[in-house]
Design an enzyme around this catalytic site. Structure first.
Site, PDB file in Angstrom:
ATOM      1  N   GLU B  90       0.632  -1.144  -0.043  1.00 55.30           N
ATOM      2  CA  GLU B  90       0.166  -0.100  -0.016  1.00 55.30           C
ATOM      3  C   GLU B  90       0.915   1.351   0.052  1.00 55.30           C
ATOM      4  OE1 GLU B  90      -0.932  -2.730   1.629  1.00 55.30           O
ATOM      5  OE2 GLU B  90      -3.072  -3.056   1.065  1.00 55.30           O
ATOM      6  N   HIS B 159     -10.176  -5.593  10.962  1.00 53.32           N
ATOM      7  CA  HIS B 159     -10.765  -5.384   9.614  1.00 53.32           C
ATOM      8  C   HIS B 159     -12.060  -4.610   9.716  1.00 53.32           C
ATOM      9  CE1 HIS B 159      -7.893  -8.308   8.793  1.00 53.32           C
ATOM     10  NE2 HIS B 159      -7.941  -7.998   7.535  1.00 53.32           N
TER      11      HIS B 159
END
Lengths: 394, 367
Positions: B90, B159
């Site tokens: 990322e 998450h």
């Protein structure tokens, strides 16, 4: 090649075409002399996963003189910034580049303004190399309207988008993925140009660098990663920070070249080689072996982690300006006096720019709220006391 | 007090028979239905078609057709130059996206979930959000960071976080939170066209939900304004602000409250930054009571900002303290029963609205 470089450097070409002194008019003016000369680099290149370019560099009197003048200008500018900082006219961070001038100058000689450069916070000279003016530098350092970022950025945030200079970044290592992004965009747009993403030996260990390098190699991006290895990441010597300080090899599958960063001609040759490589074969790493005379920033004396002997030793043996001076004198391209005159001119230019910068006002208070967005949509923004100070963003 | 509320209800009984669009969505046959997933896909498709500078980048966006199938068919249509599968890095690919935006391209960078955006947050904030300001306008950054945000179902603590408050606190960013398919289409198209960095917070649980869409919404030129909230349900008694999935909960709560004689006004924020303070305040000045609803952590959340704004701008109009409904102040648990009480439920919103209307006393009232 040198002539086209001359034309592309707008503000300096006018000065260069002016003869240096009346004595010089008797000789063919060296400022426009493009008779090729071949000079050997100080040391051969060391390569990784590629064949090193020749250490014989083609140059000419005009180019060598440009190197001398530009580096002298940069040197004088950084020394002047030191004084301004001590006089408290420059605040915050100020990272000086003196000693490293050959990298900025050699690179410009090999590329065009269509190629992109992005660097970290030691960016004053890189900005000037891209065509930035002394006034823009000093005014920005002092936080004035005439600064390249209108006083809103400061020392670490110089930009010149019209000559593809993308800053000026304060976060160590961030500029490398950004630079690979520029290369991506160049390839996407089919511009046939490359990006030089500069970083230091300290930043060379950043994970995001390897992430960006991996993607660049996968996608064959025309990205040239240039490690300006001045051997110290702030106060930490390279051997204390990197298990392997052979930064030109750290790309593993990506080729690399180790270059004497104090030799402007070696830098030029390496950058020319790298550009050709990157346009055909994707990323390449250049490690410039260079040195900064100042500490990491103006808050760092630079002598607690290195000896004064080391600093003066480099200055004696490897100073980039002295190297070019010796070349010019030994090839009989100019006299000592002519070179001293250039240094005097450059000093005056710097002093004049500082005087002009001091005249420039600080930004208007309304500038607090400008440029938050490119398109403000009428959104509201607030000062410290929002009942007292608020604005609508245009 | 009960009498007052009943009187208000009688006065508006006729207009209130007009149903809220999203309440009726399962019964409507006239309007076209579109899932949020298809709305996002069509928006991406149209914007990529209209502007060759727009490209998509992220993990599994290409050959996998998108981790949640949002980019289905785009690789086939636009090719691998414009739909780029990235490695799981990322920081690297977000930085590359911002660099491409510096040069003038219009990247849409997908984070598989915004939890992973934390790997790249330096580029979102320091490289993207602040650049236009630091460069006094030289470096605009026309990038969109999009992906699912907030809780899914049973995915656990790492998450499930909602990042609306974090990103929306940062000047230089625009932060959008679509709820319906109309929102998804209009806001994503606006985000891609916008010259500034936009954080586009979707919700995984909404992807499969269908909403009616008019011909206007389906048109390729359809665009929603950034910074404007939508009043999903007009009401008189209490204002409920919500964004993303919570808008659905707020609308369901409004139906329940209606049976008890409380007429709730539901505001779909759509834009967290810029926040539509004027719509929120105008509503509170009308209803005099406010419930803020969000999925994310309560401390320093979106509701806190809305509450502060209302206290600053409309203090005299408040007839009750502002109530905040938010995700529980804990990392998200896995067990289904715990997860259920960690996330706002419709009954939480109903209860808070009743409190604000002085209709009940909270369980946890201090002695």
């Amino acid at each position: 090649m040198a002539l086209s470089y001359l034309r592309s450097s707008s503000s300096r070409s006018a000065n260069l075409l002016r003869p240096l002194s009346s004595a010089a008019s008797l000789r063919r003016p060296i400022s426009t002399d493009t008779t090729p000369i071949t000079i050997e680099t100080s040391v051969p290149f060391t390569s990784h996963q590629c064949e090193a370019p020749s250490r014989s560099v083609e140059t000419n009197p005009s180019e060598l003189l440009t190197f001398f003048r530009d580096m002298a200008l940069m040197r004088r500018m950084e020394i002047a910034a030191d004084s301004l900082y001590k006089a408290k006219l420059i605040r915050g961070f100020c990272h000086l580049y003196d000693g490293q001038e050959a990298v900025a100058v050699g690179m410009e000689a090999a590329i065009t303004k269509k190629d992109c450069i992005i660097t970290a916070y030691r960016d004053h000279c890189t900005f000037v190399g891209r065509g930035g003016t002394l006034l823009e530098v000093f005014a920005e350092l002092m936080g004035r309207q005439a600064g390249c970022s209108k006083g809103k950025g400061g020392s670490m945030h110089f930009y010149k988008k019209d000559s593809n200079f993308y800053g000026g970044h304060g976060i160590v290592g961030a500029q490398v993925p950004l630079g690979c992004g520029l290369a991506f965009a160049q390839k996407y747009s089919k511009d046939e140009s490359v990006t030089f993403a500069l970083y230091g030996d300290g930043a060379a260990n950043q994970g995001q660098l390897f992430e960006a390098l991996n993607i660049s190699a996968l996608w064959d991006l025309p990205a040239i990663l240039v490690c300006e290895n001045n051997h110290y990441g702030m106060g930490t010597a390279e051997w204390r920070a990197a298990k392997s300080p052979a930064y030109y090899k750290r790309g593993d599958y990506v080729p690399g070249l180790k270059v004497d960063g104090m030799d402007a001609l070696a830098v030029k040759q390496a950058c020319k080689f790298a550009k050709e490589h990157a346009l055909k074969n994707g990323p390449i790493i250049l490690e410039m072996d260079t040195y900064r005379y100042h500490g990491h920033s103006m808050s760092d004396p630079g002598s607690t982690y290195r000896t004064r002997d080391e600093i003066s030793g480099v200055r004696q043996e490897r100073d980039p300006i002295e190297r070019v001076r010796k070349l010019i004198l030994s090839h009989d391209l100019a006299t000592e006096k002519e070179l001293k005159d250039i240094e005097k001119e450059v000093r005056k230019e710097v002093d004049d720019a500082i005087a002009q910068a001091k005249e420039s006002p600080m930004p208007e208070p309304s500038e607090l709220f400008s440029n938050v967005y490119a398109k403000g949509l009428g959104a509201e923004s607030f000062g410290a006391d929002r009942k007292e100070l608020r604005a609508t963003l245009a | 007090m009960l009498g007052v509320v009943r009187q208000k209800m009688l006065g508006q009984s006729l207009p209130k028979i007009r149903p809220v669009v999203s309440v009726l969505r399962s019964y409507s046959s006239a309007a076209k239905q579109m899932t949020v997933r298809d709305a996002l896909n069509s928006a991406l498709d149209e914007e990529m078609s209209a502007d060759p500078k727009v490209f998509l980048m992220g993990e599994e966006v290409g050959e996998y057709q998108g981790a949640y199938k949002i980019s289905k068919g785009l690789l086939e249509k636009y090719g691998p130059e414009r739909v780029r599968d990235t490695p799981i890095t990322e920081a690297g690919f977000a930085g590359i996206g911002v660099g491409a935006a510096y040069y003038g391209l219009k990247p849409v960078v997908e984070f598989m979930t915004f939890n992973f955006s934390m790997q790249a947050i330096d580029h979102i904030i320091n490289s993207a959000a602040k650049s236009n300001y630091m460069s006094a306008g030289q470096m605009s950054v026309p990038i969109v960071f999009r992906g699912p945000n907030g809780a899914a179902a049973g995915v656990g603590a790492q998450h499930s976080q909602c990042y609306a408050a974090w990103y929306a606190s940062c000047p230089g960013l625009k932060v959008l939170t679509p709820y319906s398919s109309e929102d998804a289409r209009g806001l994503l198209k606006a985000a891609i066209r916008d010259p500034d960095p936009v954080v586009f917070l979707e919700n995984e649980l909404l992807y499969g939900e269908s909403f009616p869409v008019s011909d206007e919404v389906l048109d390729s030129s359809f665009c929603l304004p950034i910074g404007k909230a939508k009043i999903e349900r007009v009401g008189r008694d209490v204002t409920i602000t919500a964004f993303s999935r919570m808008v659905g909960h707020a609308l369901k709560a409004a139906e329940i409250l209606e049976k008890d004689g409380i007429d709730a006004e539901v505001i779909n924020l759509r834009s967290i930054r810029p926040l539509d303070r004027s719509t929120i305040n105008a509503s509170v000045r009308k209803t005099n009571r406010l419930i803020t609803v969000e999925e994310g952590f309560p401390q320093h959340g979106v509701g806190a900002e809305i509450c502060a704004s209302v206290v600053e701008e409309s203090f005299a109009y408040l007839d009750a303290p502002v109530e905040r409904i938010a995700g529980a102040d804990i990392p998200m648990p896995y067990a289904a029963n715990l997860e259920r009480i960690a996330v706002p439920q419709v009954e939480d919103i109903v209860r808070a609205a009743k409190r604000a209307c002085y209709r009940s006393v909270p369980l946890a009232a201090a002695a």
